[in-house]
Design an enzyme around this catalytic site. Sequence first.
Site, PDB file in Angstrom:
ATOM      1  N   ALA A 240       5.112 -30.681  69.571  1.00  0.00           N
ATOM      2  CA  ALA A 240       4.013 -30.680  68.381  1.00  0.00           C
ATOM      3  C   ALA A 240       3.048 -29.520  68.320  1.00  0.00           C
ATOM      4  CB  ALA A 240       3.014 -31.936  68.849  1.00  0.00           C
ATOM      5  N   ASN A 241       2.562 -29.293  67.216  1.00  0.00           N
ATOM      6  CA  ASN A 241       1.574 -28.156  67.162  1.00  0.00           C
ATOM      7  C   ASN A 241      -0.005 -28.782  67.449  1.00  0.00           C
ATOM      8  OD1 ASN A 241       3.680 -26.815  66.012  1.00  0.00           O
ATOM      9  ND2 ASN A 241       2.340 -26.218  64.095  1.00  0.00           N
ATOM     10  N   ARG A 242      -0.829 -28.047  67.602  1.00  0.00           N
ATOM     11  CA  ARG A 242      -2.328 -28.548  67.943  1.00  0.00           C
ATOM     12  C   ARG A 242      -2.911 -28.601  66.583  1.00  0.00           C
ATOM     13  NH1 ARG A 242      -3.679 -27.175  73.156  1.00  0.00           N
ATOM     14  NH2 ARG A 242      -2.646 -25.325  73.987  1.00  0.00           N
ATOM     15  N   SER A 243      -3.332 -29.726  66.334  1.00  0.00           N
ATOM     16  CA  SER A 243      -4.236 -30.001  65.047  1.00  0.00           C
ATOM     17  C   SER A 243      -4.895 -31.300  65.292  1.00  0.00           C
ATOM     18  CB  SER A 243      -3.098 -30.029  63.924  1.00  0.00           C
ATOM     19  OG  SER A 243      -3.670 -30.516  62.962  1.00  0.00           O
TER      20      SER A 243
END
Length: 227
Positions: free
Chosen positions: A33-36
């Site tokens: 995942a990405n950080r968001s």
Amino acid sequence: ALLDIRPKPLAGRKIIVTSGPTHEPIDPVRYIANRSSGKQGHAIAAALARLGADVHLVSGPVGIADPAEVTTLHVETANEMKDAVEQLLPADAAVFVAAVADWRSETSAGEKIKKVAGEGPPALQMIENPDILAGVGHHKKRPSLLVGFAAETQDLVRNAEAKLAKKGADFIVANDVSHEGGVMGGDRNRVRIVSKAGVEEWPEMSKDEVATRLAALIAERLKTITV
Ligand code: CTP
Ligand code: CA
């Protein structure tokens, strides 16, 4: 109190917003995942709805509530987000705030991958995810106004200008996500609005204020575009 009977500037306008990260499965218990946090994208969806727009928010997995007065669709992966967005076309405008994972594991194991003594870690074969913004930017049903974000740790404006051209967007909201920028997960943001007309620097403000200003900018731009 007096009732405000002025027509809302985005009444009758359909707007798609993406927000949050995507999760790309490796096996039933693991993902990339990405950080968001989804805070900025959700705030933009809410701000557009306050101006009367018919807002369709396509959200990746986030820990925050669905915004009021917005139709929210929940997805996990980039491919699901792309399908949801394309199903929602045509629209008057789209704002792509999501931190889409650029790559996914080519295969997702049906069972949990087990550690096996002496075998070491599994080698993941990664493949690229579709670029949702670029796809819509070059789509036959392209919305008349298309806004993307650019999260950068260096060369902010140069990278944002390259994304503007490559993806076919009208605006790129450029975001410094270097450690010094401290934007990720926080409540404040400092952005630059990059368009063909040049670069507009906004002062640091809350993510809600960025959302309100961006919604006003979108309303202003859509005014000049007939339904
Ligand atoms: N975006 C998208 N689909 C992707 C990747 C990005 O729709 N698969 C959108 C984002 O929502 C954002 C814009 O494209 O509006 C820019 O995202 P960003 O990650 O900054 O750009 P990339 O083109 O992925 O380039 P890189 O991560 O290498 O900087
Ligand atoms: Ca990316």
